[in-house]
Design an enzyme around this catalytic site. Structure first.
Site, PDB file in Angstrom:
ATOM      1  N   ALA A  97       0.865  -1.176   0.000  1.00  0.00           N
ATOM      2  CA  ALA A  97       0.000   0.000   0.000  1.00  0.00           C
ATOM      3  C   ALA A  97       0.903   1.227   0.000  1.00  0.00           C
ATOM      4  CB  ALA A  97      -0.912   0.005   1.220  1.00  0.00           C
ATOM      5  N   SER A 151       2.301   5.026   0.197  1.00  0.00           N
ATOM      6  CA  SER A 151       2.131   6.314   0.852  1.00  0.00           C
ATOM      7  C   SER A 151       2.169   7.427  -0.194  1.00  0.00           C
ATOM      8  CB  SER A 151       3.252   6.533   1.866  1.00  0.00           C
ATOM      9  OG  SER A 151       3.280   7.870   2.319  1.00  0.00           O
ATOM     10  N   VAL A 181       4.487  -1.260   3.418  1.00  0.00           N
ATOM     11  CA  VAL A 181       4.441   0.161   3.091  1.00  0.00           C
ATOM     12  C   VAL A 181       5.289   0.420   1.843  1.00  0.00           C
ATOM     13  CG1 VAL A 181       4.940   2.500   3.889  1.00  0.00           C
ATOM     14  CG2 VAL A 181       4.116   0.763   5.505  1.00  0.00           C
ATOM     15  N   LYS A 182       4.673   1.046   0.855  1.00  0.00           N
ATOM     16  CA  LYS A 182       5.359   1.319  -0.400  1.00  0.00           C
ATOM     17  C   LYS A 182       5.750   2.793  -0.445  1.00  0.00           C
ATOM     18  CE  LYS A 182       4.715   0.184  -5.323  1.00  0.00           C
ATOM     19  NZ  LYS A 182       3.684  -0.196  -6.326  1.00  0.00           N
ATOM     20  N   LEU A 183       7.040   3.041  -0.687  1.00  0.00           N
ATOM     21  CA  LEU A 183       7.565   4.404  -0.740  1.00  0.00           C
ATOM     22  C   LEU A 183       8.382   4.591  -2.010  1.00  0.00           C
ATOM     23  CD1 LEU A 183       8.875   4.838   2.926  1.00  0.00           C
ATOM     24  CD2 LEU A 183       6.753   5.761   1.985  1.00  0.00           C
TER      25      LEU A 183
END
Length: 232
Positions: free
Chosen positions: A65, A67, A91-93
């Site tokens: 998912a 950010s 968490v995808k950045l």
């Protein structure tokens, strides 16, 4: 370094596509991004509930998912919130100085990070050193500008697999997600190079199942069986 398998993730936020791909028995995870969520027609306030739906549908499988925050502090806060939605949320950045700093903090807290929009080996190395659990080098977008995405992926695979990433993240490993996959050729090349994962849009995933000679063979089998039935 030989991996146990080349895993397939699906690159979508569409629940129906995820469910169908999962039914094939070949799905190992999901990646999403703001553009893919926008394609579902979802509203801003429904984003996190939608991620929860995907996580429940793919219980036990990693679901990235992304950010949309822009500062390190905002990325950390949003990363914590996303990771708390479900135990399988990653968490995808996007690769940038702010995201590297956020990844360093999140990884130290045991939160898995998928660093995306990687287009070079140095970017992948920086992401891995910061604590990223996954690094996502892109292929197809190189094709769009007349460059060789497969060659760039080869560099990323080589440099990441040269090293032991113990102590950098909660799982003590870094997996390479081949992203921006457009064709079965991209999947083949990713597997030949030893990438750990290919994240594939549903349309491209279906193309991996299909082949004109398979279609021809099925048509021939069907025609011959009809002859058998007609002779009874």
């Amino acid at each position: 370094m030989k991996g146990a398998e080349m895993k397939f993730f699906i690159d979508t936020a569409n629940l129906d596509e995820i469910a169908e791909a999962k039914s094939w028995g070949c799905l190992a995870g999901v990646t999403t991004n703001p553009s893919l969520y926008a394609k579902t027609g979802g509203k801003l306030e429904d984003f996190e509930p939608h991620m929860v739906k995907i996580a429940k549908l793919c219980e036990g499988l990693p679901v990235s998912a992304e950010s949309t925050a822009e500062t390190t502090e905002e990325m950390i806060a949003e990363g914590r919130r996303l990771a708390a939605l479900a135990p399988n949320i990653v968490v995808k950045l996007p690769i940038c100085p702010e995201a590297l700093a956020a990844t360093h903090t999140l990884a130290a807290e045991g939160i898995r990070v998928n660093m995306t929009l990687i287009f070079s080996a140095p970017q992948a190395l920086l992401a891995a050193n910061a604590g990223a659990r996954y690094v996502s080098p892109f292929l197809g977008r190189f094709d769009d500008v007349g460059e060789d995405g497969v060659a760039q992926l080869a560099d990323v695979v080589e440099v990441i697999q040269n090293y032991d990433w113990s102590g950098k993240n909660v799982d003590n490993q870094v997996e390479i997600i081949s992203a921006s996959i457009r064709t079965p050729y991209h999947v083949t090349q990713a597997a030949r190079l030893g990438a750990d994962i290919a994240t594939v849009p549903f349309a491209a995933l279906k193309k991996c199942v299909q082949h004109p000679l398979t279609d021809k063979g099925l048509a021939s089998f069907k025609a011959d069986w009809e002859k058998v039935k007609a002779a009874q």
